[in-house]
Design a protein around this motif. Structure first.
Motif, PDB file in Angstrom:
ATOM      1  N   ARG A  62       0.823  -1.196   0.000  1.00  0.00           N
ATOM      2  CA  ARG A  62       0.000   0.000   0.000  1.00  0.00           C
ATOM      3  C   ARG A  62       0.868   1.263   0.000  1.00  0.00           C
ATOM      4  NH1 ARG A  62      -5.337   1.035   1.123  1.00  0.00           N
ATOM      5  NH2 ARG A  62      -5.699   3.102   1.977  1.00  0.00           N
ATOM      6  N   TRP A  63       1.944   1.216   0.754  1.00  0.00           N
ATOM      7  CA  TRP A  63       2.906   2.333   0.717  1.00  0.00           C
ATOM      8  C   TRP A  63       3.385   2.575  -0.705  1.00  0.00           C
ATOM      9  CZ3 TRP A  63       3.529   6.024   3.949  1.00  0.00           C
ATOM     10  CH2 TRP A  63       3.465   5.825   5.327  1.00  0.00           C
ATOM     11  N   GLN A  64       3.675   1.491  -1.406  1.00  0.00           N
ATOM     12  CA  GLN A  64       4.160   1.647  -2.784  1.00  0.00           C
ATOM     13  C   GLN A  64       3.135   2.419  -3.617  1.00  0.00           C
ATOM     14  OE1 GLN A  64       4.876  -2.323  -4.197  1.00  0.00           O
ATOM     15  NE2 GLN A  64       6.597  -2.690  -2.814  1.00  0.00           N
ATOM     16  N   ARG A  65       1.865   2.041  -3.458  1.00  0.00           N
ATOM     17  CA  ARG A  65       0.820   2.722  -4.237  1.00  0.00           C
ATOM     18  C   ARG A  65       0.680   4.186  -3.816  1.00  0.00           C
ATOM     19  NH1 ARG A  65      -4.477   0.613  -3.794  1.00  0.00           N
ATOM     20  NH2 ARG A  65      -4.906   1.409  -5.884  1.00  0.00           N
ATOM     21  N   ILE A  66       0.788   4.441  -2.501  1.00  0.00           N
ATOM     22  CA  ILE A  66       0.684   5.832  -2.028  1.00  0.00           C
ATOM     23  C   ILE A  66       1.767   6.684  -2.693  1.00  0.00           C
ATOM     24  CG2 ILE A  66       0.975   7.343  -0.011  1.00  0.00           C
ATOM     25  CD1 ILE A  66      -0.165   4.975   1.700  1.00  0.00           C
ATOM     26  N   PHE A  67       3.003   6.189  -2.647  1.00  0.00           N
ATOM     27  CA  PHE A  67       4.104   6.982  -3.224  1.00  0.00           C
ATOM     28  C   PHE A  67       3.966   7.104  -4.742  1.00  0.00           C
ATOM     29  CE2 PHE A  67       6.734   5.509   0.650  1.00  0.00           C
ATOM     30  CZ  PHE A  67       6.347   6.619   1.377  1.00  0.00           C
ATOM     31  N   ASP A  68       3.507   6.048  -5.383  1.00  0.00           N
ATOM     32  CA  ASP A  68       3.345   6.119  -6.843  1.00  0.00           C
ATOM     33  C   ASP A  68       2.250   7.109  -7.237  1.00  0.00           C
ATOM     34  OD1 ASP A  68       5.418   4.443  -7.380  1.00  0.00           O
ATOM     35  OD2 ASP A  68       4.190   2.650  -7.702  1.00  0.00           O
ATOM     36  N   TYR A  69       1.125   7.030  -6.550  1.00  0.00           N
ATOM     37  CA  TYR A  69       0.043   7.969  -6.891  1.00  0.00           C
ATOM     38  C   TYR A  69       0.424   9.406  -6.569  1.00  0.00           C
ATOM     39  CZ  TYR A  69      -3.382   4.590  -8.436  1.00  0.00           C
ATOM     40  OH  TYR A  69      -4.051   3.648  -9.168  1.00  0.00           O
ATOM     41  N   ARG A  70       1.179   9.581  -5.475  1.00  0.00           N
ATOM     42  CA  ARG A  70       1.574  10.945  -5.112  1.00  0.00           C
ATOM     43  C   ARG A  70       2.388  11.621  -6.213  1.00  0.00           C
ATOM     44  NH1 ARG A  70       3.499  11.008   1.076  1.00  0.00           N
ATOM     45  NH2 ARG A  70       1.374  10.903   1.891  1.00  0.00           N
ATOM     46  N   ARG A  71       3.078  10.811  -7.000  1.00  0.00           N
ATOM     47  CA  ARG A  71       3.894  11.414  -8.074  1.00  0.00           C
ATOM     48  C   ARG A  71       3.013  12.142  -9.084  1.00  0.00           C
ATOM     49  NH1 ARG A  71       9.332   8.815 -10.111  1.00  0.00           N
ATOM     50  NH2 ARG A  71       9.525  11.010 -10.589  1.00  0.00           N
ATOM     51  N   MET A  72       1.721  11.778  -9.111  1.00  0.00           N
ATOM     52  CA  MET A  72       0.820  12.436 -10.068  1.00  0.00           C
ATOM     53  C   MET A  72       0.177  13.684  -9.484  1.00  0.00           C
ATOM     54  SD  MET A  72      -1.168   9.405 -11.998  1.00  0.00           S
ATOM     55  CE  MET A  72      -1.003   7.898 -11.095  1.00  0.00           C
ATOM     56  N   LEU A  73       0.454  13.928  -8.231  1.00  0.00           N
ATOM     57  CA  LEU A  73      -0.173  15.059  -7.545  1.00  0.00           C
ATOM     58  C   LEU A  73       0.631  16.332  -7.828  1.00  0.00           C
ATOM     59  CD1 LEU A  73      -2.573  15.051  -5.532  1.00  0.00           C
ATOM     60  CD2 LEU A  73      -0.889  14.855  -3.690  1.00  0.00           C
ATOM     61  N   THR A  74      -0.087  17.419  -8.087  1.00  0.00           N
ATOM     62  CA  THR A  74       0.641  18.672  -8.325  1.00  0.00           C
ATOM     63  C   THR A  74       0.421  19.621  -7.151  1.00  0.00           C
ATOM     64  OG1 THR A  74      -1.269  19.311  -9.626  1.00  0.00           O
ATOM     65  CG2 THR A  74       0.679  18.636 -10.844  1.00  0.00           C
ATOM     66  N   VAL A  75       0.902  19.212  -6.001  1.00  0.00           N
ATOM     67  CA  VAL A  75       0.725  20.016  -4.793  1.00  0.00           C
ATOM     68  C   VAL A  75       2.097  20.459  -4.285  1.00  0.00           C
ATOM     69  CG1 VAL A  75       0.014  19.916  -2.372  1.00  0.00           C
ATOM     70  CG2 VAL A  75      -1.408  18.845  -4.124  1.00  0.00           C
ATOM     71  N   ASP A  76       2.267  21.773  -4.116  1.00  0.00           N
ATOM     72  CA  ASP A  76       3.522  22.276  -3.551  1.00  0.00           C
ATOM     73  C   ASP A  76       3.721  21.659  -2.174  1.00  0.00           C
ATOM     74  OD1 ASP A  76       4.096  23.825  -5.681  1.00  0.00           O
ATOM     75  OD2 ASP A  76       3.442  25.719  -4.780  1.00  0.00           O
ATOM     76  N   GLY A  77       4.934  21.333  -1.850  1.00  0.00           N
ATOM     77  CA  GLY A  77       5.203  20.767  -0.526  1.00  0.00           C
ATOM     78  C   GLY A  77       5.187  19.254  -0.537  1.00  0.00           C
ATOM     79  N   LEU A  78       4.681  18.644  -1.613  1.00  0.00           N
ATOM     80  CA  LEU A  78       4.667  17.171  -1.675  1.00  0.00           C
ATOM     81  C   LEU A  78       5.455  16.642  -2.866  1.00  0.00           C
ATOM     82  CD1 LEU A  78       1.103  16.047  -0.576  1.00  0.00           C
ATOM     83  CD2 LEU A  78       3.278  15.525   0.527  1.00  0.00           C
ATOM     84  N   LYS A  79       6.301  17.498  -3.409  1.00  0.00           N
ATOM     85  CA  LYS A  79       7.132  17.047  -4.522  1.00  0.00           C
ATOM     86  C   LYS A  79       8.533  16.741  -4.004  1.00  0.00           C
ATOM     87  CE  LYS A  79       4.659  20.216  -7.461  1.00  0.00           C
ATOM     88  NZ  LYS A  79       4.824  21.598  -7.887  1.00  0.00           N
ATOM     89  N   GLY A  80       9.422  16.353  -4.902  1.00  0.00           N
ATOM     90  CA  GLY A  80      10.818  16.116  -4.516  1.00  0.00           C
ATOM     91  C   GLY A  80      10.908  15.203  -3.315  1.00  0.00           C
ATOM     92  N   ILE A  81      11.779  15.548  -2.376  1.00  0.00           N
ATOM     93  CA  ILE A  81      11.991  14.659  -1.225  1.00  0.00           C
ATOM     94  C   ILE A  81      10.748  14.552  -0.357  1.00  0.00           C
ATOM     95  CG2 ILE A  81      14.476  15.166  -1.185  1.00  0.00           C
ATOM     96  CD1 ILE A  81      13.889  16.795   1.425  1.00  0.00           C
ATOM     97  N   PHE A  82       9.900  15.570  -0.378  1.00  0.00           N
ATOM     98  CA  PHE A  82       8.730  15.546   0.508  1.00  0.00           C
ATOM     99  C   PHE A  82       7.567  14.733  -0.048  1.00  0.00           C
ATOM    100  CE2 PHE A  82      11.121  18.828   2.673  1.00  0.00           C
ATOM    101  CZ  PHE A  82      10.883  18.502   3.999  1.00  0.00           C
ATOM    102  N   LEU A  83       7.780  14.101  -1.206  1.00  0.00           N
ATOM    103  CA  LEU A  83       6.850  13.066  -1.641  1.00  0.00           C
ATOM    104  C   LEU A  83       6.813  11.979  -0.559  1.00  0.00           C
ATOM    105  CD1 LEU A  83       5.636  12.088  -4.716  1.00  0.00           C
ATOM    106  CD2 LEU A  83       7.228  10.272  -4.168  1.00  0.00           C
ATOM    107  N   PHE A  84       7.944  11.844   0.117  1.00  0.00           N
ATOM    108  CA  PHE A  84       8.081  10.829   1.168  1.00  0.00           C
ATOM    109  C   PHE A  84       7.960  11.489   2.546  1.00  0.00           C
ATOM    110  CE2 PHE A  84      10.762   9.873  -2.551  1.00  0.00           C
ATOM    111  CZ  PHE A  84      10.143   8.727  -3.008  1.00  0.00           C
ATOM    112  N   HIS A  85       7.028  12.427   2.647  1.00  0.00           N
ATOM    113  CA  HIS A  85       6.856  13.261   3.840  1.00  0.00           C
ATOM    114  C   HIS A  85       6.888  12.462   5.143  1.00  0.00           C
ATOM    115  CE1 HIS A  85       4.556  15.835   6.677  1.00  0.00           C
ATOM    116  NE2 HIS A  85       5.109  16.834   6.012  1.00  0.00           N
ATOM    117  N   GLU A  86       6.174  11.349   5.183  1.00  0.00           N
ATOM    118  CA  GLU A  86       6.068  10.555   6.426  1.00  0.00           C
ATOM    119  C   GLU A  86       7.415  10.008   6.865  1.00  0.00           C
ATOM    120  OE1 GLU A  86       4.168  10.180   3.779  1.00  0.00           O
ATOM    121  OE2 GLU A  86       2.103  10.529   4.451  1.00  0.00           O
TER     122      GLU A  86
END
Ligand SMILES: *Cc1c(COP(=O)(O)O)cnc(C)c1O
Ligand SMILES: [Zn+2]
Length: 471
Positions: A67-91
């Motif tokens: 499930r983590w894998q899917r969370i990180f993969d789907y997040r790559r499609m998100l265009t939200v500031d603060g959740l790109k780059g290293i902070f894609l892995f915020h948790e």
């Protein structure tokens, strides 16, 4: 992609959800915890190095790895500031930092490029190169600066800090990254100072902190001398140390491992990761990053980490050979960004190897001649690697020769910075102008220089032996 298009079971986890996490500094020696509400670099009680610990990490294990894998993969499609780059892995990096405090300048998620077939043959196996030179200040150091500066921003906003002086010692790239990222923060609060060993960073690297408006101080000696000074400053004065001794930097640099795992679709069986070792911050972060993924079941096994060092700066290689650690006196190295005789993070490396990596860690030594030719040969085959990248490429070649790596394994080699920062060393090779201490003798077939000619198509055609078109 817009939120309403994501699958329902992912929507809940698209945005950071581990926001009630509790984090602390943890001494790697006596294991004492200290609150993460100030800047701290060593344990006040025993002097040991600190790591950042998520005291609520267990909560993350309730989510299965798939499930983590899917969370990180789907997040790559998100265009939200603060959740790109290293902070894609915020948790996994800084769950306590709210998104509106995150600062990102485009770091991380660097390309993973398959090595050209001829280069692979030369090395002895297939492999890929991760181009960390494509970060904003052109080295991997940017990942750690993004986490450090986001943390500083969070402290400014939540603790009302009115004044902060960020300082670092550098072999060139830390100062470039620190100066760039600090200059993004309000100048009314933040000042930026970098300490460099005079004549031991390249002109491109020197131009970077100057261009970012930092106070640049050059002192005689080598990196280790600069490091001692900033260590003393950070112990005795109110400054914020931005070297990788600051565990806040290591937090961000872990993203390197998360990115690799994701780029391989989380299929990391038989993975080998090759990195140059200087101050040992990077290799620490790479190991910690893979360890996080392993603990969460996101990957099935830890990779083999091969650390590469020049014979002119080889304390980690000698430690592996002799089973005993001693700092070394460095000699001139074209892998200048890793020319460090007493790596600050060595105790972390030794702990990680002892407790988790065991024989999944190896250190390989290469010569200066091999390093520069590794870079030149890689770059002649469609790649863009720096001298430390060349060091990693020949480190892999040596690893294959030594039987550490076998055909069929997946290999990722780190090119830690951009080639252009080290163009001067290429030039010295082409001109055969290396001072003796480098012990480099150029080979004619690898040299290249411009040809001055008259401005005439006919003359150029003759020189190139071109054939005239028929008809
Ligand atoms: C800093 C640096 C290194 C060495 O990394 P450490 O974290 O100090 O071991 C290697 N290559 C480049 C380009 C660097 O900037
Ligand atoms: Zn301690």
């Amino acid at each position: 992609m817009k939120i309403d298009r994501f699958p329902d079971d992912i929507k809940d986890h698209l945005f950071p959800f581990h926001t009630d996490a509790r984090m602390a500094y943890e001494c790697i020696g006596c294991e004492t915890h200290y609150p993460l509400d100030r800047f701290l670099y060593t344990c006040p009680s025993c002097g040991g190095l600190l790591r950042i610990s998520d005291l609520t990490f267990e909560a993350l294990r309730e989510i299965p790895g798939s499930r983590w894998q899917r969370i990180f993969d789907y997040r790559r499609m998100l265009t939200v500031d603060g959740l790109k780059g290293i902070f894609l892995f915020h948790e996994l990096i800084f769950p306590i930092i709210p998104l509106d405090c995150v600062i990102q300048l485009g770091e991380g998620h660097t390309p993973l490029i398959r090595a050209n077939a001829e280069l692979s043959r030369w090395v002895g196996m297939d492999f890929s190169i991760k181009y960390d030179g494509l970060n904003p200040s052109a080295s991997f150091k940017d990942r750690g600066m993004a986490s450090a500066i986001s943390f500083i921003n969070y402290m400014i906003k939540t603790k009302g800090i009115k004044e902060l002086l960020g300082i670092c010692a550098s072999t060139g790239d830390t100062s470039a990254a620190a100066a760039l990222y600090l200059s993004y923060l309000p100048h009314t609060i933040v000042r930026s100072v970098v300490l460099l060993p005079k004549g031991k960073v390249t002109p491109a690297q020197l131009s970077q902190p100057l261009g970012s408006g930092a106070i640049v101080i050059e002192v005689p000696g080598v990196f280790d001398d600069c490091m001692r000074i900033v260590e003393q400053l950070s112990e005795e004065y109110e400054v914020c140390l931005l070297n990788s001794k600051n565990p806040i930097r290591i937090q961000g640099q872990k993203s390197y491992s998360y990115e690799i795992a994701q780029q391989l679709d989380f299929e990391t069986r038989d993975l080998v990761v090759v990195v140059p070792i200087g101050n040992a911050g990077n290799v620490t972060a790479v190991m910690e990053g893979f360890l996080d993924l392993f603990r969460l079941g996101i990957i099935e096994e830890l990779p083999l980490i091969i650390g590469v060092q020049s014979a002119h700066a080889n304390p980690v290689v000698l430690w592996r050979e002799r089973g005993e650690y001693r700092p070394v006196e460095v000699r001139p190295s074209v892998a200048q960004a890793a020319m460090i005789g007493n790596p600050v993070s060595f105790p972390k490396v030794s702990r990680l190897v002892e407790e988790h990596f065991h024989d999944r860690f190896a250190a390989v030594q290469v010569s200066e001649q091999e390093i520069i030719e590794g870079m030149l040969i890689a770059n002649r085959h469609g790649h863009v690697v720096c001298t430390q990248g060349g060091e990693s490429v020949v480190g892999l070649k040596k690893g294959v020769e030594l039987g550490l790596v076998k055909a069929g394994q997946q290999v990722v080699v780190d090119s830690t910075a951009h080639q252009l920062k080290f163009a001067g060393f290429q030039q010295m090779y082409f001109e055969d102008s290396f001072p003796e201490g480098y012990e480099i003798k150029p080979r004619e077939e690898l040299r290249n220089r411009p040809i001055a000619m008259e401005a005439s198509a006919e003359a150029i055609a003759r020189r190139l032996g071109l054939k005239k078109k028929k008809g």
